[in-house]
Motif scaffolding. Sequence first.
Motif, PDB file in Angstrom:
ATOM      1  N   ARG A 127      71.081  77.276  12.960  1.00 43.01           N
ATOM      2  CA  ARG A 127      70.252  76.229  12.432  1.00 43.01           C
ATOM      3  C   ARG A 127      69.796  74.973  13.121  1.00 43.01           C
ATOM      4  NH1 ARG A 127      73.182  76.455   6.949  1.00 43.01           N
ATOM      5  NH2 ARG A 127      72.681  77.391   5.451  1.00 43.01           N
ATOM      6  N   LYS A 128      68.800  74.475  13.168  1.00 46.48           N
ATOM      7  CA  LYS A 128      68.685  73.396  13.662  1.00 46.48           C
ATOM      8  C   LYS A 128      68.976  72.354  13.059  1.00 46.48           C
ATOM      9  CE  LYS A 128      64.022  72.748  15.781  1.00 46.48           C
ATOM     10  NZ  LYS A 128      62.241  72.094  15.355  1.00 46.48           N
ATOM     11  N   ALA A 129      69.400  71.225  13.854  1.00 48.60           N
ATOM     12  CA  ALA A 129      70.030  69.997  13.690  1.00 48.60           C
ATOM     13  C   ALA A 129      69.072  68.611  13.875  1.00 48.60           C
ATOM     14  CB  ALA A 129      70.915  69.745  13.903  1.00 48.60           C
ATOM     15  N   TRP A 130      68.249  67.995  11.803  1.00 43.86           N
ATOM     16  CA  TRP A 130      67.516  67.403  12.053  1.00 43.86           C
ATOM     17  C   TRP A 130      68.418  65.798  12.425  1.00 43.86           C
ATOM     18  CZ3 TRP A 130      62.643  67.859  13.101  1.00 43.86           C
ATOM     19  CH2 TRP A 130      61.981  68.761  13.164  1.00 43.86           C
ATOM     20  N   LEU A 131      68.275  65.004  13.663  1.00 43.20           N
ATOM     21  CA  LEU A 131      68.916  63.848  13.546  1.00 43.20           C
ATOM     22  C   LEU A 131      67.997  62.716  13.259  1.00 43.20           C
ATOM     23  CD1 LEU A 131      69.548  64.147  17.039  1.00 43.20           C
ATOM     24  CD2 LEU A 131      70.862  65.163  15.459  1.00 43.20           C
ATOM     25  N   GLN A 132      67.063  63.145  12.677  1.00 41.72           N
ATOM     26  CA  GLN A 132      65.845  61.869  12.006  1.00 41.72           C
ATOM     27  C   GLN A 132      65.614  62.723  10.564  1.00 41.72           C
ATOM     28  OE1 GLN A 132      65.706  58.858  13.836  1.00 41.72           O
ATOM     29  NE2 GLN A 132      66.785  59.965  15.148  1.00 41.72           N
ATOM     30  N   GLY A 133      66.279  62.101   9.858  1.00 46.12           N
ATOM     31  CA  GLY A 133      65.876  62.460   8.272  1.00 46.12           C
ATOM     32  C   GLY A 133      66.639  63.529   7.199  1.00 46.12           C
ATOM     33  N   LEU A 134      67.064  63.738   8.057  1.00 45.19           N
ATOM     34  CA  LEU A 134      68.226  64.840   7.087  1.00 45.19           C
ATOM     35  C   LEU A 134      70.395  63.674   7.440  1.00 45.19           C
ATOM     36  CD1 LEU A 134      66.960  68.584   7.410  1.00 45.19           C
ATOM     37  CD2 LEU A 134      66.264  66.214   5.766  1.00 45.19           C
ATOM     38  N   ASN A 135      70.961  63.770   6.353  1.00 49.05           N
ATOM     39  CA  ASN A 135      71.935  63.229   6.337  1.00 49.05           C
ATOM     40  C   ASN A 135      72.633  64.687   7.300  1.00 49.05           C
ATOM     41  OD1 ASN A 135      72.613  64.964   4.018  1.00 49.05           O
ATOM     42  ND2 ASN A 135      72.363  63.387   2.850  1.00 49.05           N
ATOM     43  N   PRO A 136      73.990  64.778   6.933  1.00 51.41           N
ATOM     44  CA  PRO A 136      75.313  65.492   7.705  1.00 51.41           C
ATOM     45  C   PRO A 136      75.014  66.545   6.237  1.00 51.41           C
ATOM     46  CG  PRO A 136      76.027  64.035   8.129  1.00 51.41           C
ATOM     47  CD  PRO A 136      75.272  63.601   7.485  1.00 51.41           C
ATOM     48  N   HIS A 137      75.123  66.660   5.013  1.00 51.80           N
ATOM     49  CA  HIS A 137      75.399  67.272   4.108  1.00 51.80           C
ATOM     50  C   HIS A 137      73.348  68.150   4.037  1.00 51.80           C
ATOM     51  CE1 HIS A 137      75.716  69.713   0.258  1.00 51.80           C
ATOM     52  NE2 HIS A 137      74.631  69.320  -0.282  1.00 51.80           N
ATOM     53  N   GLN A 138      72.437  67.493   4.331  1.00 57.19           N
ATOM     54  CA  GLN A 138      71.557  68.289   4.193  1.00 57.19           C
ATOM     55  C   GLN A 138      71.115  69.339   5.494  1.00 57.19           C
ATOM     56  OE1 GLN A 138      68.736  64.928   4.417  1.00 57.19           O
ATOM     57  NE2 GLN A 138      68.473  65.063   2.434  1.00 57.19           N
ATOM     58  N   ASN A 139      71.519  68.417   6.679  1.00 56.37           N
ATOM     59  CA  ASN A 139      71.716  69.335   7.943  1.00 56.37           C
ATOM     60  C   ASN A 139      72.870  70.767   8.097  1.00 56.37           C
ATOM     61  OD1 ASN A 139      70.034  68.950  10.125  1.00 56.37           O
ATOM     62  ND2 ASN A 139      71.481  66.576   9.951  1.00 56.37           N
ATOM     63  N   ARG A 140      73.599  70.845   6.846  1.00 56.51           N
ATOM     64  CA  ARG A 140      74.185  72.069   6.490  1.00 56.51           C
ATOM     65  C   ARG A 140      73.389  73.079   5.813  1.00 56.51           C
ATOM     66  NH1 ARG A 140      78.341  68.382   6.307  1.00 56.51           N
ATOM     67  NH2 ARG A 140      78.464  68.598   4.792  1.00 56.51           N
ATOM     68  N   THR A 141      72.253  72.596   4.782  1.00 55.71           N
ATOM     69  CA  THR A 141      71.852  73.093   3.802  1.00 55.71           C
ATOM     70  C   THR A 141      69.978  73.395   3.933  1.00 55.71           C
ATOM     71  OG1 THR A 141      71.541  71.401   2.573  1.00 55.71           O
ATOM     72  CG2 THR A 141      73.790  72.743   2.226  1.00 55.71           C
ATOM     73  N   ILE A 142      69.481  72.764   4.348  1.00 54.32           N
ATOM     74  CA  ILE A 142      67.958  71.856   4.360  1.00 54.32           C
ATOM     75  C   ILE A 142      67.242  73.431   5.736  1.00 54.32           C
ATOM     76  CG2 ILE A 142      66.102  70.907   4.933  1.00 54.32           C
ATOM     77  CD1 ILE A 142      67.555  68.937   2.701  1.00 54.32           C
ATOM     78  N   PRO A 143      68.358  73.337   6.922  1.00 54.53           N
ATOM     79  CA  PRO A 143      67.054  73.439   7.843  1.00 54.53           C
ATOM     80  C   PRO A 143      67.267  75.544   7.247  1.00 54.53           C
ATOM     81  CG  PRO A 143      68.839  71.557   9.205  1.00 54.53           C
ATOM     82  CD  PRO A 143      68.861  72.014   7.784  1.00 54.53           C
ATOM     83  N   PRO A 144      66.513  76.577   7.326  1.00 52.81           N
ATOM     84  CA  PRO A 144      66.574  77.629   7.506  1.00 52.81           C
ATOM     85  C   PRO A 144      67.389  78.290   8.815  1.00 52.81           C
ATOM     86  CG  PRO A 144      64.551  76.607   8.333  1.00 52.81           C
ATOM     87  CD  PRO A 144      64.558  75.852   8.719  1.00 52.81           C
ATOM     88  N   LEU A 145      68.097  79.239   8.650  1.00 50.81           N
ATOM     89  CA  LEU A 145      69.223  79.849   9.432  1.00 50.81           C
ATOM     90  C   LEU A 145      68.420  81.013   9.907  1.00 50.81           C
ATOM     91  CD1 LEU A 145      71.958  81.206   6.322  1.00 50.81           C
ATOM     92  CD2 LEU A 145      72.118  79.742   9.265  1.00 50.81           C
ATOM     93  N   ASP A 146      68.731  81.183  11.327  1.00 56.69           N
ATOM     94  CA  ASP A 146      67.768  82.093  11.788  1.00 56.69           C
ATOM     95  C   ASP A 146      69.210  82.918  12.865  1.00 56.69           C
ATOM     96  OD1 ASP A 146      65.905  83.683  13.708  1.00 56.69           O
ATOM     97  OD2 ASP A 146      64.612  81.485  14.477  1.00 56.69           O
ATOM     98  N   TYR A 147      69.614  83.899  11.399  1.00 57.22           N
ATOM     99  CA  TYR A 147      70.749  84.825  12.603  1.00 57.22           C
ATOM    100  C   TYR A 147      70.176  85.366  13.798  1.00 57.22           C
ATOM    101  CZ  TYR A 147      74.195  83.607   8.644  1.00 57.22           C
ATOM    102  OH  TYR A 147      74.391  83.295   7.837  1.00 57.22           O
ATOM    103  N   PRO A 148      68.281  86.088  13.231  1.00 61.48           N
ATOM    104  CA  PRO A 148      68.048  86.903  14.457  1.00 61.48           C
ATOM    105  C   PRO A 148      67.823  86.104  16.114  1.00 61.48           C
ATOM    106  CG  PRO A 148      66.604  86.533  12.514  1.00 61.48           C
ATOM    107  CD  PRO A 148      67.813  86.011  12.160  1.00 61.48           C
ATOM    108  N   LEU A 149      67.567  84.844  16.122  1.00 60.72           N
ATOM    109  CA  LEU A 149      67.272  84.026  17.555  1.00 60.72           C
ATOM    110  C   LEU A 149      69.338  84.460  17.499  1.00 60.72           C
ATOM    111  CD1 LEU A 149      65.855  82.814  19.366  1.00 60.72           C
ATOM    112  CD2 LEU A 149      66.895  80.386  17.695  1.00 60.72           C
ATOM    113  N   VAL A 150      69.938  83.754  17.092  1.00 59.19           N
ATOM    114  CA  VAL A 150      71.337  84.250  17.596  1.00 59.19           C
ATOM    115  C   VAL A 150      72.130  85.703  18.476  1.00 59.19           C
ATOM    116  CG1 VAL A 150      73.746  83.606  17.733  1.00 59.19           C
ATOM    117  CG2 VAL A 150      72.416  82.432  16.295  1.00 59.19           C
TER     118      VAL A 150
END
Length: 318
Positions: A156-179
């Motif tokens: 997932r991306k981490a949004w350093l502006q606008g999301l708290n740590p909990h939201q950063n574990r759930t809101i940004p979409p997962l991108d398994y294909p990229l990994v």
Amino acid sequence: MMDWTDRHCRFFHRQLSRHTLLYTEMVTAPAILHGPRARLLDFDPAEHPVALQLGGADPAELAEAVRIAADWGYDEINLNCGCPSDRVQSGCFGAVLMERPALVADCVAAMIAAAPVEVTVKCRIGVDDQIPEEVLPRFLETVSAAGVRRFTIHARKAWLQGLNPHQNRTIPPLDYPLVIAMKRAFPQLDLSINGGVGSLAEAEALLAEGPNGGLDGVMIGRAAYHEPFAILAEADSRIFGTGAPADPYAVLDAMRPYIDRHLAAGGKLHQITRHMLGLFHGRPGARGWRRVLSERVSTPGAGLEVLDAALEPLRTAA
């Protein structure tokens, strides 16, 4: 997993799996240099294999922290470039380092020169407005050129502006294909995936060769903490191909001497049992187990008898 995967948690998880690599909670390099080293770095020999997860952005500080930690005998030293918390950002380390791959390369080069064991990196696929398809391969190329061969990528991306740590574990979409694509692009690197994996079946699929897998490892965090038996009890037999699945009652018996030693040294019962609430998750009586542990562990003089009382709902429901 700061404040979660302490030494008591790791000792408990080791009773469920003998081969899974365990990571410490993140410890900052300045804390090791100037803080209570024994409290920060001590661990039970039974925890092996265990990796020390460091936070920092100063090559000299990180190298000195690695030299100090070498005396503790960790099996791996990991630099965290993925944590999005505010206090980590303010120190210019964690996920914000995705914006500074050259600095990360300098850090890991200094760490490798000081480390008697392998130095690895945990990262994100990018932060804020970065384009992961551009940023991640450049990050891997730059940091691996400094000597790192093993990366764990939180998909997932981490949004350093606008999301708290909990939201950063759930809101940004997962991108398994990229990994997975990064494994194809960098076959010489050992790449593990992290983020959103909630079962051993999912881990097995990501490890298996094919269009949706072929990765070298899977890191599981919160699912393993909240449902430790479901995730870890069969890990040795299903992932590593050795041993029989763990038994929760045998795990509990293995914890008793450890708890007894902790209490004798002046420790508190809840410091250990708070990590054990999910041991019987999904079994009849599990709610009673959690309730008794939660209600009675803080009473003065609480000891092993609390574990026996917490087992009663499980025995009654059996």
